[in-house]
Design a protein around this motif. Sequence first.
Motif, PDB file in Angstrom:
ATOM      1  N   THR A  32     -24.740 -33.284  43.587  1.00  0.00           N
ATOM      2  CA  THR A  32     -23.875 -34.297  43.014  1.00  0.00           C
ATOM      3  C   THR A  32     -23.361 -33.939  41.630  1.00  0.00           C
ATOM      4  OG1 THR A  32     -25.805 -35.486  42.147  1.00  0.00           O
ATOM      5  CG2 THR A  32     -24.985 -36.142  44.313  1.00  0.00           C
ATOM      6  N   ALA A  33     -23.605 -32.698  41.196  1.00  0.00           N
ATOM      7  CA  ALA A  33     -23.152 -32.314  39.866  1.00  0.00           C
ATOM      8  C   ALA A  33     -21.625 -32.348  39.785  1.00  0.00           C
ATOM      9  CB  ALA A  33     -23.652 -30.900  39.539  1.00  0.00           C
ATOM     10  N   LYS A  34     -21.131 -32.937  38.713  1.00  0.00           N
ATOM     11  CA  LYS A  34     -19.696 -33.027  38.504  1.00  0.00           C
ATOM     12  C   LYS A  34     -19.175 -31.695  37.976  1.00  0.00           C
ATOM     13  CE  LYS A  34     -16.253 -35.754  35.982  1.00  0.00           C
ATOM     14  NZ  LYS A  34     -16.073 -36.838  34.981  1.00  0.00           N
ATOM     15  N   SER A  35     -18.000 -31.331  38.396  1.00  0.00           N
ATOM     16  CA  SER A  35     -17.422 -30.079  37.934  1.00  0.00           C
ATOM     17  C   SER A  35     -17.223 -30.108  36.425  1.00  0.00           C
ATOM     18  CB  SER A  35     -16.069 -29.843  38.616  1.00  0.00           C
ATOM     19  OG  SER A  35     -16.209 -29.718  40.001  1.00  0.00           O
ATOM     20  N   ALA A  36     -17.522 -28.978  35.784  1.00  0.00           N
ATOM     21  CA  ALA A  36     -17.206 -28.851  34.370  1.00  0.00           C
ATOM     22  C   ALA A  36     -15.691 -28.833  34.215  1.00  0.00           C
ATOM     23  CB  ALA A  36     -17.816 -27.557  33.825  1.00  0.00           C
ATOM     24  N   GLU A  37     -15.234 -29.214  33.052  1.00  0.00           N
ATOM     25  CA  GLU A  37     -13.798 -29.230  32.806  1.00  0.00           C
ATOM     26  C   GLU A  37     -13.230 -27.824  32.931  1.00  0.00           C
ATOM     27  OE1 GLU A  37     -10.648 -30.524  29.256  1.00  0.00           O
ATOM     28  OE2 GLU A  37     -12.789 -30.950  29.070  1.00  0.00           O
ATOM     29  N   LEU A  38     -12.094 -27.707  33.579  1.00  0.00           N
ATOM     30  CA  LEU A  38     -11.446 -26.406  33.738  1.00  0.00           C
ATOM     31  C   LEU A  38     -10.979 -25.911  32.375  1.00  0.00           C
ATOM     32  CD1 LEU A  38     -10.507 -24.439  36.038  1.00  0.00           C
ATOM     33  CD2 LEU A  38      -8.275 -25.525  35.858  1.00  0.00           C
ATOM     34  N   PRO A  39     -11.385 -24.711  31.963  1.00  0.00           N
ATOM     35  CA  PRO A  39     -10.942 -24.217  30.655  1.00  0.00           C
ATOM     36  C   PRO A  39      -9.449 -23.912  30.646  1.00  0.00           C
ATOM     37  CG  PRO A  39     -12.081 -22.488  31.855  1.00  0.00           C
ATOM     38  CD  PRO A  39     -12.246 -23.746  32.667  1.00  0.00           C
ATOM     39  N   ALA A  40      -8.889 -23.818  29.460  1.00  0.00           N
ATOM     40  CA  ALA A  40      -7.481 -23.447  29.329  1.00  0.00           C
ATOM     41  C   ALA A  40      -7.266 -22.049  29.900  1.00  0.00           C
ATOM     42  CB  ALA A  40      -7.069 -23.484  27.863  1.00  0.00           C
ATOM     43  N   LEU A  41      -6.244 -21.914  30.711  1.00  0.00           N
ATOM     44  CA  LEU A  41      -5.942 -20.638  31.352  1.00  0.00           C
ATOM     45  C   LEU A  41      -4.643 -20.091  30.795  1.00  0.00           C
ATOM     46  CD1 LEU A  41      -6.688 -21.694  35.042  1.00  0.00           C
ATOM     47  CD2 LEU A  41      -8.196 -20.403  33.517  1.00  0.00           C
ATOM     48  N   PRO A  42      -4.612 -18.821  30.429  1.00  0.00           N
ATOM     49  CA  PRO A  42      -3.358 -18.247  29.926  1.00  0.00           C
ATOM     50  C   PRO A  42      -2.295 -18.202  31.013  1.00  0.00           C
ATOM     51  CG  PRO A  42      -5.015 -16.530  30.250  1.00  0.00           C
ATOM     52  CD  PRO A  42      -5.707 -17.837  30.452  1.00  0.00           C
ATOM     53  N   ARG A  43      -1.041 -18.360  30.603  1.00  0.00           N
ATOM     54  CA  ARG A  43       0.061 -18.212  31.550  1.00  0.00           C
ATOM     55  C   ARG A  43       0.107 -16.776  32.066  1.00  0.00           C
ATOM     56  NH1 ARG A  43       2.749 -19.814  27.119  1.00  0.00           N
ATOM     57  NH2 ARG A  43       4.025 -17.917  27.297  1.00  0.00           N
ATOM     58  N   ALA A  44       0.708 -16.598  33.199  1.00  0.00           N
ATOM     59  CA  ALA A  44       0.794 -15.262  33.782  1.00  0.00           C
ATOM     60  C   ALA A  44       1.486 -14.288  32.838  1.00  0.00           C
ATOM     61  CB  ALA A  44       1.532 -15.322  35.116  1.00  0.00           C
ATOM     62  N   ASP A  45       2.543 -14.774  32.157  1.00  0.00           N
ATOM     63  CA  ASP A  45       3.275 -13.854  31.280  1.00  0.00           C
ATOM     64  C   ASP A  45       2.540 -13.564  29.977  1.00  0.00           C
ATOM     65  OD1 ASP A  45       3.595 -16.243  29.962  1.00  0.00           O
ATOM     66  OD2 ASP A  45       5.768 -16.339  30.167  1.00  0.00           O
ATOM     67  N   ALA A  46       1.403 -14.246  29.737  1.00  0.00           N
ATOM     68  CA  ALA A  46       0.607 -13.995  28.531  1.00  0.00           C
ATOM     69  C   ALA A  46      -0.565 -13.056  28.800  1.00  0.00           C
ATOM     70  CB  ALA A  46       0.075 -15.319  27.972  1.00  0.00           C
ATOM     71  N   LEU A  47      -0.736 -12.663  30.056  1.00  0.00           N
ATOM     72  CA  LEU A  47      -1.812 -11.734  30.388  1.00  0.00           C
ATOM     73  C   LEU A  47      -1.478 -10.336  29.874  1.00  0.00           C
ATOM     74  CD1 LEU A  47      -2.493 -12.796  34.095  1.00  0.00           C
ATOM     75  CD2 LEU A  47      -3.815 -13.444  32.069  1.00  0.00           C
ATOM     76  N   SER A  48      -2.507  -9.494  29.767  1.00  0.00           N
ATOM     77  CA  SER A  48      -2.270  -8.106  29.370  1.00  0.00           C
ATOM     78  C   SER A  48      -1.464  -7.401  30.459  1.00  0.00           C
ATOM     79  CB  SER A  48      -3.607  -7.392  29.176  1.00  0.00           C
ATOM     80  OG  SER A  48      -4.270  -7.239  30.425  1.00  0.00           O
ATOM     81  N   ALA A  49      -0.895  -6.266  30.106  1.00  0.00           N
ATOM     82  CA  ALA A  49      -0.078  -5.519  31.060  1.00  0.00           C
ATOM     83  C   ALA A  49      -0.887  -5.138  32.300  1.00  0.00           C
ATOM     84  CB  ALA A  49       0.500  -4.270  30.392  1.00  0.00           C
ATOM     85  N   ASP A  50      -2.147  -4.709  32.103  1.00  0.00           N
ATOM     86  CA  ASP A  50      -2.988  -4.336  33.241  1.00  0.00           C
ATOM     87  C   ASP A  50      -3.263  -5.539  34.145  1.00  0.00           C
ATOM     88  OD1 ASP A  50      -3.173  -1.709  32.461  1.00  0.00           O
ATOM     89  OD2 ASP A  50      -5.093  -1.939  31.433  1.00  0.00           O
ATOM     90  N   GLN A  51      -3.505  -6.696  33.514  1.00  0.00           N
ATOM     91  CA  GLN A  51      -3.771  -7.898  34.312  1.00  0.00           C
ATOM     92  C   GLN A  51      -2.522  -8.382  35.038  1.00  0.00           C
ATOM     93  OE1 GLN A  51      -5.504 -10.231  31.074  1.00  0.00           O
ATOM     94  NE2 GLN A  51      -7.487 -10.146  32.095  1.00  0.00           N
TER      95      GLN A  51
END
Length: 352
Positions: A32-51
Amino acid sequence: METNKRGAGISRRAALGLGLGGMTALLTACQTAKSAELPALPRADALSADQRELLSAARREGTVTLYSSNDPSVVDNIVAAMDHYDIKVDFQRLNSAPLAQRYSAEAQAGKVVADVIVTGDPMFADDAGANGWLAGIGSLPALAEWPARFKTDHYPILSVNPYCLGLNTELTDGTPREWTYAVDPKWEGQLVMANPATTGTVNLAAWNLLRERYGDDFLRQVGARKPNLFDSATSAMQQVAAGAGAVFMLSSVVSVQAMKKLGAPVAAVVPADAPTTGIESAACVSAKAPHPNAARFLLNFFMTGPGQKILNPVSSSPADAPGTPALPAKFVRPDYTKAKANKSRLLKLLDA
């Protein structure tokens, strides 16, 4: 030392003290554990070139299949995070032993379904790698910064669930700094344990670590306290949460926190002056993954800051990622080889 016949569930004493509602809550704590809050995720265009390159290839496949032993609340956030990057996650949640059985059967039959496997049994991951079932992961961008002691050619360790003393705070006091706290004669009949004869190699690795720290007599003293043994850590922790035991020797931090979240008077204490080990989660990519690029993107994501926050709301990040519980300073990786070799000796010393 005899197994407590009430080990399959909660005691009558605990049920009377808690009432039916409290008993039901404790029995279903882990579900019954509640999900932890989803952390902020970077936009796709903010990822590194490799990512970005990984993501582009992953999006062309569009889907990744995950076999995981993670808590369902964690899996929910994994699904949400991949949805953020336009990748669908098909997942199958299984405990580590059934997961290993299913994946092995599929791999042996040449019908691999899982792209990524997250398991609490690194020994299975080692065997799967030796069998040629796992892909090498050396080229993943995030792996270069991963701690050397927590990675192999086929997997990183993504989470550590440390062993601790699980204490009922209404029946105990102080903050133990050594494991010897548990063998005080006052805990006779109040000491609770998961049965080391049935709970797996990682638990035996913890007992072996304590034997190396304190000597054989320490394990004999544990047995002399006549601990109540249970077939699972969940059942043992329920007893402490309900007040039917005071000290759970070799609980996991996650088990204690699940009960604490429900309002049980419990605390997880990792003795600060002594070593501890814990339950590790490894993540692998199938050598014959149906969606290899999506698999590599997901595994790489797991090693980033947001991925670590999703995987480790209570357990520790091996990389000490910001926003995750710190790894105990004296953490020692479990030595499975020693645990297997010393099993008979350990059980004899513990009178288990």
